[in-house]
Every structure is written in C-alpha cells, then in structure tokens.
Design a protein around this motif. Structure first.
Motif, short mmCIF file in Angstrom:
data_model
loop_
_atom_site.label_atom_id
_atom_site.label_comp_id
_atom_site.label_asym_id
_atom_site.label_seq_id
_atom_site.Cartn_x
_atom_site.Cartn_y
_atom_site.Cartn_z
N UNK A 20 29.78 38.87 -91.96
CA UNK A 20 29.46 40.04 -91.28
C UNK A 20 28.17 39.65 -91.09
N UNK A 21 27.87 40.21 -89.75
CA UNK A 21 26.23 40.09 -89.19
C UNK A 21 25.56 40.47 -89.91
N UNK A 22 25.94 42.12 -90.73
CA UNK A 22 25.01 42.81 -91.58
C UNK A 22 24.62 41.68 -92.96
N UNK A 23 23.83 41.28 -93.57
CA UNK A 23 23.73 40.66 -94.73
C UNK A 23 23.44 41.15 -96.45
N UNK A 24 23.71 42.90 -96.28
CA UNK A 24 23.50 42.78 -97.64
C UNK A 24 24.96 44.01 -97.72
#
Length: 459
Positions: free
Chosen positions: A81-85
């Motif tokens: 996922x490009x979002x990392x949290x």
C-alpha cells in the motif's frame, strides 16, 4: 409454540414465532441490528484490506461503532500500500467508501455516511488512547444491545489490542464488579489477542466465537476461505471487484499468498443477518461455517466456540462443507454489492425476502410436534425487490445443526408449500429445516428462514 398430534395430515403453521435469542433466556433478539467494532492490523498481511472492502459493503446491516487500526508502520515488502501506516490505510478505504456511498444508498438507505465512519475510525497505537476511549464509550453507552468485537490480528509489528488495554483500564479503575459488568456487554467474534482477560480473569466471556481456528481438515479455518470461495458461483475477482466497480473495489489488494485470501472475513460473515443464522447459536451455522465448543481448553468453557465441526454433503463429511454449502451465495452477494457501488438501482440485483407462513421477518421459528406428525410449512408471500425476478424454493434439513441425526422426509421440497414428516424416533430431539429462497437475477441472490421442529418426548 404448538403441539401437533401423531399422524396429523396437514396443518397450517400458526405457531408463535420465537426468536432464538428469546429461547436462550432473554438474550438479544436475533432480529436486532448488531453493534460491531473491528480492530485490524491493516498494514501487515494485505488480506485485512481485502476483508475491509467486503466489510464496508455490509455497513448497512449493522451499527458500526468503530474501526481501530493498531499497526503504526506498514510491513515492508509484504504490504505494498502506498500509505505506510495502518490508520492511513483504513482511512484510505473509508474515503473510497465515501465516494460510492451515495450510490450504495440508492440500494439501501441504511448505509452510514462517510463522515460517520471516518469519525469512528481511530488509531489503536500504543501512544494513543483513541481506540481505548472508543471502546469504553461504546460499551458504556446506554444501549441494551451488546457490542460484538472483532480483533482481526495483533501480531509482530502491531501494538497491543485496544480491547485488552480497555479491559486493563476498566479492571484497574472499576474493580472486579465494574469489570464484570463491562465485560458482560461484549461478545467476541474474534482472534484471541486479549491476554489473561480471555482465560484467567473472571468472569469468562458471555460468548466467544473464534472463527479462524483450529488447524484440521486441510489447515486453519481462515486458510480455507480462499479455496472454498475464490471461484464459487463463477466469481472472478478481476471482473467482479477490481474493474468497473468504483474506487472501493479498485483498492482490493491482490498480493496475498492465496487468491482472495480474506482471512478475517469469517468474523463478520458470521454476523450478517441472512435469516438462517443466529449469532448467539454458533452451532447452528452461518456464512462463516458452523462452530462447536472448543475441545482444547481446560477447564472446558461451554460458551467458547471455534470451527471444529464437520458436515456431510454430497457423500463427503468434512469441515469444508460447513461453508461450501453457502459459498456461491456468499460470493454472489458480494458481487451484487460491488454492483451497488456503481449501478442504478434498476440495473442491479437485490436479495429476496423470504416469508414463512406470511411472516417476512428474520426470526427463527420453533415448533413442537409429536413424532410421526406432518408439519406443513409455507413460503407463500415471499417477495423480491426486483419486479422481474422469479423465485425458486428449496426446503432442506440440516441434521448437524440439530440433535436428530438424520434428515426427515420433506414433501414438496422445491415448492412454496412443504410438508416435513417428523420421524417416529425423534422424540426429545430437534430437527432443523432451512428454507432457501433464491431469485434468478444477475447474480442470483439467496436469503433463508430456519424452522426448528422440536419433537415432543413420548409420554
């Protein structure tokens, strides 16, 4: 409840409809909207994101009290996922839901707004009390319904479960009596991530269903979801979810070690009100399979369940059959809801509404009949929201869900009017009969009604 005399010919079913919850001594009515909360380690195995896509499509059938993300940093390599949290990943999905919710509401106005879900999507990170606060506020709310809590995973890289932290806090601040009162308002369809609160600190959970385990008949139960459903009913992930179904479907990740793995979906499939399941009765079966009392715990706890049951079907007896019997219906329902994201109401299919002797609710009917009696059942009055859809009917016994070990004869099993012959040797036993009403739309959709025939013991 009614009693039918021996060798009766035909009877109208005028029984009082008794919900399974009432039959258990005043627990929640199975027809109530359930209050649900999810705790996810989104950012680890991407199957959590797969399950979240499906979960959000069923947000209309529950009151969603919260989604808690407990992984602060996404796992490198495994999660792309490009979002990392974790919180950002979940909110990305909620945002995508927000882009399709107006269309979803054309199909069911009960879908919550994007803002409602966004406000209830919080961090469960160790340096935050947001998840703990959300849980305590939901459980303490002046609402007689329990909270069904699902922990989808808390493994390496995740922070401790917010429910565990909430229970620690309540025990420390309210003492044993306040803790017991708080804990008694929670039901679990969940992995075991709560430490001593599960097995050591009294009281035990009122009900805990562990849909992921045990390891038997081909693996852990959550490992069987993909093999049993990935192509059921002709399901095709790319055609039915990833393309042409809007931004929510487009976020369904594919880099799992099994196609359409969705290892956590069983936890909420268990809670979807289909008309044949009651979450307070895990042993009766649901879209997540059928569960039995855990056989690995000492002392044995009669309210702790997991997927250790086997059903017989088409000449084979195994655990897979507890889900395989519903797999095509599960996937067709998913396909239809993906269509709801983008299609006008008139171009999508919607599930039928089965009636049992004129009643179109979801309550489970319990009847008392004498051995040898004939019980007449009617699905007349069943309807479909889509005017051009025709309905088919299937009445079948579910011996494993009851206490009578064989299927009784059913006359008219594929017609709206059926007659069940109560076996002569069924005295003191329960016979479960499932009515399936299915439409001929695209895809075909099914809903059910369950009848429990309680064979009176002979005098």
């Amino acid at each position: 409840m009614r009693t039918l005399t021996r060798r009766s010919s035909v009877f109208l079913l005028l029984a009082a409809l008794i919900s399974a919850g009432m039959a258990r001594g005043g627990e929640e009515d199975a027809t109530d909207r359930l209050r649900v909360m999810v705790e996810t380690d989104a950012g680890g195995d991407p199957d959590d994101e797969q399950s979240l896509v499906r979960f959000l499509l069923y947000a209309d059938v529950w009151d969603v009290e919260g989604i808690i993300a407990n992984r602060p940093v996404a796992r490198r390599g495994e999660n792309l996922n490009p979002v990392r949290d974790g919180l950002g990943i979940v909110r990305r999905l909620v945002d995508a839901y927000g882009q399709v919710v107006d269309n979803l509401r054309r199909h069911d106005p009960n879908y919550p707004s994007r803002r409602t879900l966004w406000d209830r999507t919080v961090s469960g990170y160790a340096d935050s009390e947001a998840g703990v606060k959300l849980i305590i506020e939901a459980v303490d709310r002046d609402d007689p319904r329990p909270v069904w809590f699902m922990n989808w995973g808390t493994d390496h890289g995740s922070d401790p479960s917010s429910l565990k932290r909430a229970l620690d806090k309540v025990l420390a601040e309210r003492g044993a009596e306040g803790y017991a009162k708080f804990k008694d308002k929670i039901r679990l369809s969940s992995s075991d991530k709560f430490g001593d609160h599960t097995g050591r600190i009294a009281p035990p959970w009122r009900l805990w269903v562990y849909p992921s385990m045990p390891d038997m008949d081909g693996g852990r139960w959550y490992h069987r979801f993909s093999p049993l459903t990935a192509t059921a009913g002709g399901f095709d992930l790319r055609r039915d979810v990833l393309t042409g179904h809007g931004p929510l479907g487009a976020l369904y990740p594919t880099n799992t070690n099994r196609p359409q793995k969705e290892g956590d979906s069983g936890m909420f499939l268990y809670l979807i009100p289909t008309g044949m399941n009651d979450p307070t009765h895990p042993e009766w079966g649901s879209w997540a399979g059928r569960f039995g009392v855990r056989d690995d715990l000492q002392p044995r706890r009669p309210t702790y369940y997991w997927a250790n049951q086997r059903d017989s079907r088409q000449g084979e007896t195994n655990r897979d059959n507890t889900l395989k019997r519903w797999a095509a219906d599960v996937q067709n329902d998913f396909k239809a809801r993906m269509d709801w994201c983008v299609k006008p109401r008139g171009e999508a299919n919607h599930p039928p509404v089965p009636a049992l002797d004129g009643d179109s609710g979801r309550s489970i009917s319990t009847i008392t009949a004498r051995p040898g009696a004939t019980v007449a059942l009617s699905a007349r009055g069943s309807t479909d929201p889509d005017d051009d859809d025709a309905l088919s009917y299937d009445w079948h016994a579910y011996p494993e869900a009851g206490t009578y070990p064989a299927a009784p004869p059913i006359e008219g099993a594929t017609t709206p009017e059926a007659r069940v012959i109560v076996p002569d040797d069924a005295g003191g036993k329960d016979v479960h009969v499932i009515l399936t009403v299915r439409d001929d739309g695209t895809p075909p959709l099914a809903r059910y009604r369950r009848v429990i025939i309680r064979a009176a013991a002979e005098d």
